[in-house]
Design an enzyme around this catalytic site. Structure first.
Site, PDB file in Angstrom:
ATOM      1  N   ARG A  75     -19.752 -21.429  21.592  1.00 49.09           N
ATOM      2  CA  ARG A  75     -19.324 -20.313  22.446  1.00 49.09           C
ATOM      3  C   ARG A  75     -17.990 -20.702  23.078  1.00 49.09           C
ATOM      4  NH1 ARG A  75     -18.502 -23.263  26.253  1.00 49.09           N
ATOM      5  NH2 ARG A  75     -17.980 -21.406  27.428  1.00 49.09           N
ATOM      6  N   ALA A  77     -14.138 -18.503  23.833  1.00 52.10           N
ATOM      7  CA  ALA A  77     -13.337 -17.634  22.964  1.00 52.10           C
ATOM      8  C   ALA A  77     -12.624 -18.385  21.826  1.00 52.10           C
ATOM      9  CB  ALA A  77     -12.361 -16.838  23.815  1.00 52.10           C
ATOM     10  N   ARG A 117     -19.731 -11.334  18.069  1.00 51.98           N
ATOM     11  CA  ARG A 117     -19.584 -11.155  19.525  1.00 51.98           C
ATOM     12  C   ARG A 117     -18.361 -10.270  19.790  1.00 51.98           C
ATOM     13  NH1 ARG A 117     -20.269 -16.135  23.465  1.00 51.98           N
ATOM     14  NH2 ARG A 117     -20.788 -14.443  24.884  1.00 51.98           N
ATOM     15  N   GLN A 224     -23.128 -22.093  31.988  1.00 50.13           N
ATOM     16  CA  GLN A 224     -22.084 -22.865  31.291  1.00 50.13           C
ATOM     17  C   GLN A 224     -21.396 -23.860  32.229  1.00 50.13           C
ATOM     18  OE1 GLN A 224     -22.479 -19.533  31.068  1.00 50.13           O
ATOM     19  NE2 GLN A 224     -21.842 -18.733  29.093  1.00 50.13           N
ATOM     20  N   ASP A 265     -11.329 -14.364  27.814  1.00 48.27           N
ATOM     21  CA  ASP A 265     -11.819 -13.964  26.482  1.00 48.27           C
ATOM     22  C   ASP A 265     -10.936 -12.912  25.842  1.00 48.27           C
ATOM     23  OD1 ASP A 265     -14.270 -15.090  27.945  1.00 48.27           O
ATOM     24  OD2 ASP A 265     -14.800 -15.088  25.827  1.00 48.27           O
ATOM     25  N   ASN A 275     -13.108 -12.288  31.469  1.00 43.39           N
ATOM     26  CA  ASN A 275     -13.681 -13.637  31.384  1.00 43.39           C
ATOM     27  C   ASN A 275     -15.138 -13.536  31.817  1.00 43.39           C
ATOM     28  OD1 ASN A 275     -13.316 -16.494  30.855  1.00 43.39           O
ATOM     29  ND2 ASN A 275     -13.587 -16.818  33.040  1.00 43.39           N
ATOM     30  N   LYS A 276     -15.796 -14.647  31.819  1.00 37.78           N
ATOM     31  CA  LYS A 276     -17.228 -14.705  32.131  1.00 37.78           C
ATOM     32  C   LYS A 276     -17.568 -13.957  33.415  1.00 37.78           C
ATOM     33  CE  LYS A 276     -19.807 -16.073  30.189  1.00 37.78           C
ATOM     34  NZ  LYS A 276     -20.529 -15.160  29.291  1.00 37.78           N
TER      35      LYS A 276
END
Ligand code: MRU
Length: 379
Positions: A75, A77, A117, A224, A265, A275-276
């Site tokens: 995982r 990007a 994804r 993460q 990402d 992003n996350k």
């Protein structure tokens, strides 16, 4: 009295470490998120099992590579872009036919990988690059064609790491001496195929002899930050402390954070950055406390075809990621009552106005605007 002991009985944790399986890894000597093995198998470090179990999985089919991306064995990007490029090598190995049969098989592989994804544009970027080489190589003899495609994928992997190192060099000057850097998710070697973007800046500052300390947000629901960022920084002996996502405001209010650095990402044409999930909240808190907020990302994350953050597709992941705590041994603990729905958007968008600067390998975008980003587009 409720049986607390029973509900939270210690779960046996396996602690195992597997030696790096690659004889000459591109991503790093100690561990790699993804590599192409001699003989064209793809190997990925199963990130779902970290930090307690270091286990590599070998993949020989395109659908296995796509599953590894979808299920987050690999995982981050840039790393999923690299993995998809290696997936195209696996596809090339499997198709011995020439001309149209080869192109048809490669196009099917491309579609399978592309759908794995949605948010990280690096996946499509890597596949576009592999498509160009596939078309060029289509009339070559099988063994030559396969090697040509493999060497392109390896070159892409090396270029992503070189980009991370350039980002590190350009970003390190923003890190003051004795800095506490807050980061979210994992934008390190595990997320990029080597070195890292946000953690590349941390590494470069540390390598330059600056005293740095990282506050890693745990990053619910997939953890993460707690599992991966802490793991890779601890391995490099860079000081790191894990906090819950909800503690970030407290530490900023206490003036215990000098800067925030996160990955991305997908960066839209105007600089809005996905992003996350949780990154946008951090940017709001950082603005409220006048803490600089940086995004670090390779150019492969910039999507000039995407006008702004509203056009970025946001991946919704399974409810189970949130309703259950996954354990590295494959078991899980339910933390949401039966029958209660949860929401699980995996990313959010930070508007460009909240970003102090975007650090790419092509240069630093500051202030963050469509015009400033466009200046780097032609390089
Ligand atoms: O769902 P993930 O773990 O793939 O999300 C990763 C992130 O959001 C990273 O911050 C981003 O991909 C940048 S990686 C250099």
């Amino acid at each position: 009295m409720s049986d607390i002991k029973h509900r939270f009985a210690p779960v046996p944790t396996l602690r195992t470490g597997q030696a790096h399986p690659h004889p000459e890894p591109i991503g790093g000597d100690t561990y790699s998120a993804v590599e192409l093995m001699p003989g064209f198998r793809v190997v990925v470090l199963d990130q779902r099992k970290l930090p307690t179990i270091e286990r590599y999985e070998f993949l020989t089919r395109v659908d296995e590579v796509a599953d590894a991306i979808r299920n987050m064995l690999v995982r981050g990007a840039p790393a999923i872009g690299v993995c998809a490029a290696y997936g195209m090598v696996v596809a090339a190995v499997a198709e011995k036919g020439d001309g149209p049969a080869f192109l048809e098989a490669m196009s099917a592989a491309d579609a399978t990988l592309r759908a794995a994804r949605p948010t990280a544009v690096n996946l499509a970027w890597a596949l576009d690059r592999m498509k160009r080489i596939t078309e060029e190589a289509r009339s070559l003899e099988y063994a030559v064609r396969t090697e040509r495609i493999a060497s392109e994928a390896r070159a892409l992997h090396k270029a992503e790491i070189a980009a991370c190192k350039a980002i590190g060099a350009l970003g390190a000057p923003f890190v003051p001496e004795n800095a506490t850097i807050l980061t979210h998710c994992n934008a390190g070697a595990l997320a990029t195929g080597g070195y890292g973007t946000a953690l590349g800046i941390v590494r470069a500052a540390h390598e330059a002899g600056k005293k740095v300390r990282v506050l890693a947000c745990e990053t619910r629901p997939y953890l993460q930050g707690a599992r991966l960022t802490a793991w890779e920084l601890a391995k490099d002996q860079i000081p790191v402390e894990v906090i819950t996502d909800s503690m970030a405001a407290h530490f900023m209010a206490k003036k215990a954070v000098d800067l925030v650095v996160a990955g991305a990402d997908r960066i839209a044409r105007n600089g809005d950055s996905a992003n996350k999930i949780g990154t946008y909240g951090l940017a709001c808190i950082a603005a409220a406390h006048e803490v600089p907020f940086y995004i670090a990302a390779p150019w492969s994350t910039v999507d000039l075809g995407c006008p702004n953050g509203d056009a970025i597709p946001i991946e919704e992941r399974s409810e189970r990621e949130l309703s259950h705590f996954a354990l590295p041994d494959g078991n899980s603990i339910q933390i949401v009552p039966d029958g209660v729905r949860v929401r699980n958007p995996s990313f959010d968008v930070t508007p460009h106005a909240l970003i102090t600067a975007i650090v790419t390998e092509r240069g630093v975008v500051q202030p963050v605007s469509e015009g400033e980003l466009a200046k780097l587009a032609t390089q």
